[in-house]
Design a protein around this motif. Structure first.
Motif, PDB file in Angstrom:
ATOM      1  N   GLU A 127      -6.757  31.203   2.685  1.00  0.00           N
ATOM      2  CA  GLU A 127      -6.454  30.346   2.673  1.00  0.00           C
ATOM      3  C   GLU A 127      -6.747  30.308   1.380  1.00  0.00           C
ATOM      4  O   GLU A 127      -7.025  30.671   0.336  1.00  0.00           O
ATOM      5  CB  GLU A 127      -8.583  29.947   2.636  1.00  0.00           C
ATOM      6  CG  GLU A 127      -9.062  29.216   2.281  1.00  0.00           C
ATOM      7  CD  GLU A 127     -10.356  28.919   2.978  1.00  0.00           C
ATOM      8  OE1 GLU A 127     -11.283  29.756   3.142  1.00  0.00           O
ATOM      9  OE2 GLU A 127     -11.327  27.564   2.203  1.00  0.00           O
ATOM     10  N   THR A 170     -11.165  34.465   9.346  1.00  0.00           N
ATOM     11  CA  THR A 170     -10.725  34.717   8.360  1.00  0.00           C
ATOM     12  C   THR A 170     -10.792  37.002   8.231  1.00  0.00           C
ATOM     13  O   THR A 170      -9.414  37.524   7.683  1.00  0.00           O
ATOM     14  CB  THR A 170     -11.394  34.755   6.889  1.00  0.00           C
ATOM     15  OG1 THR A 170     -10.924  33.301   6.627  1.00  0.00           O
ATOM     16  CG2 THR A 170     -10.391  35.491   5.794  1.00  0.00           C
ATOM     17  N   ASP A 215      -4.429  31.410   7.236  1.00  0.00           N
ATOM     18  CA  ASP A 215      -5.582  30.831   7.443  1.00  0.00           C
ATOM     19  C   ASP A 215      -5.713  29.278   6.887  1.00  0.00           C
ATOM     20  O   ASP A 215      -5.148  28.926   5.702  1.00  0.00           O
ATOM     21  CB  ASP A 215      -6.467  31.908   6.520  1.00  0.00           C
ATOM     22  CG  ASP A 215      -7.539  32.324   7.118  1.00  0.00           C
ATOM     23  OD1 ASP A 215      -8.032  31.090   7.465  1.00  0.00           O
ATOM     24  OD2 ASP A 215      -8.299  32.940   6.410  1.00  0.00           O
ATOM     25  N   GLU A 216      -6.618  28.771   7.844  1.00  0.00           N
ATOM     26  CA  GLU A 216      -6.691  27.212   7.378  1.00  0.00           C
ATOM     27  C   GLU A 216      -5.577  26.556   6.777  1.00  0.00           C
ATOM     28  O   GLU A 216      -5.313  26.070   5.712  1.00  0.00           O
ATOM     29  CB  GLU A 216      -7.921  27.262   5.946  1.00  0.00           C
ATOM     30  CG  GLU A 216      -8.918  27.699   6.302  1.00  0.00           C
ATOM     31  CD  GLU A 216     -10.411  27.655   7.157  1.00  0.00           C
ATOM     32  OE1 GLU A 216      -9.964  25.948   8.130  1.00  0.00           O
ATOM     33  OE2 GLU A 216     -11.300  28.059   7.701  1.00  0.00           O
TER      34      GLU A 216
HETATM   35 MG    MG Z   1     -12.679  31.638   6.730  1.00  0.00          MG
END
Ligand code: MG
Ligand code: ATP
Length: 236
Positions: free
Chosen positions: A85, A43, A161-162
């Motif tokens: 995320e 991240t 992200d994710e």
């Molecule tokens: Mg992360």
């Protein structure tokens, strides 16, 4: 020239160093998967590339120009955008308004209706629900809306992200089909993914981050058969 060229990137939070000299090259039209253990720095890497975290040293070249430590909105204007995320939508605003807010840049605003059409083609459910409050969406719909909001700025490089975190398998497939289509339409993608198998199926190349450094990198087809990757991330 590569679209993105990251050289010797160092990032820290206060006195704590988190990234220790990351090098990364991303070519136009690629999908790159970033994987690694919890707290490895994935991240932080994406946020630093998007100018959401200060870079301590190193360069982040987008089309040859160093964007490190540029104000975030200028980085978005240059074409690099980060989908966080946890989606981070405005829960009390409609899907459509959330999407429109993504088109705040000078180069995106005039094309807002056209981009919206593209996003509604990618994710028809968002069109059906465009007036619904974002806070009432399922996790999968929120992820679609968050990706759509990122696309509204008409990025050259979309970082997610994710991607699959907390989503049902059938939704994960839909989101990855959309990512393939996003690339086909001309946007380069960097994704962070907990599910290493899915990540390496979707991506052309992968990088494994370990303790703030690139531990391994290569074509996904090779990485997925790498013994270290298999042992550490694929439970084999
Ligand atoms: Mg992360
Ligand atoms: N805002 C912050 N302030 C201080 N330390 C932070 C901050 N954000 C992250 N860290 C620390 O930096 C390191 C890298 O975190 P980061 O969130 O980048 O890892 P990650 O690979 O994304 O992990 P995860 O898989 O859990 O999402 C971790 O040790 C984390 O505790």
């Amino acid at each position: 020239m590569s679209l993105l060229e990251v050289t010797d990137l160092h990032v820290s939070y206060g006195d704590t160093d988190v990234l220790f000299g990351v090098d990364l090259t991303v070519n136009e039209g690629e999908i790159i998967a970033v994987v690694g253990s919890n707290g490895a720095g994935k991240t932080t890497l994406l946020r630093a590339l998007a100018c959401l975290e200060p870079v301590k040293s190193g360069t982040v070249r987008l089309d040859g120009a160093d964007i490190a430590n540029m104000p975030t909105h200028e980085a978005v204007e240059k074409g690099i955008v980060y989908v966080p995320e946890g989606r981070r939508l405005f829960p009390r605003l409609s899907i459509r308004t959330n999407l429109e807010l993504g088109a705040f840049t000078q180069h995106a605003r005039p094309h807002m209706e056209q981009t919206l059409d593209t996003i509604y083609t990618l994710f028809p459910i968002l069109k059906q629900r465009e007036n619904q409050l974002a806070g009432t969406l399922s996790g999968g719909e929120q992820q679609m809306c968050a990706i759509g909001r990122g696309l509204m700025s008409r990025p050259r490089l979309l970082m997610i992200d994710e991607v699959s975190l907390g989503l049902a398998p059938v939704i994960v497939s839909k989101v990855y089909e959309a990512i393939a289509e996003i690339r086909r339409l001309g946007t380069t993608v960097i994704l962070v993914e907990q599910n290493v198998k899915i990540a390496f199926q979707a991506a052309d190349r992968g990088i494994v981050i370990n303790h703030g450094k690139v531990a391994l990198e290569g074509p996904s087809s090779e990485l997925k058969d790498n013994p270290e990757v298999k042992k550490a991330y694929l439970g084999m």
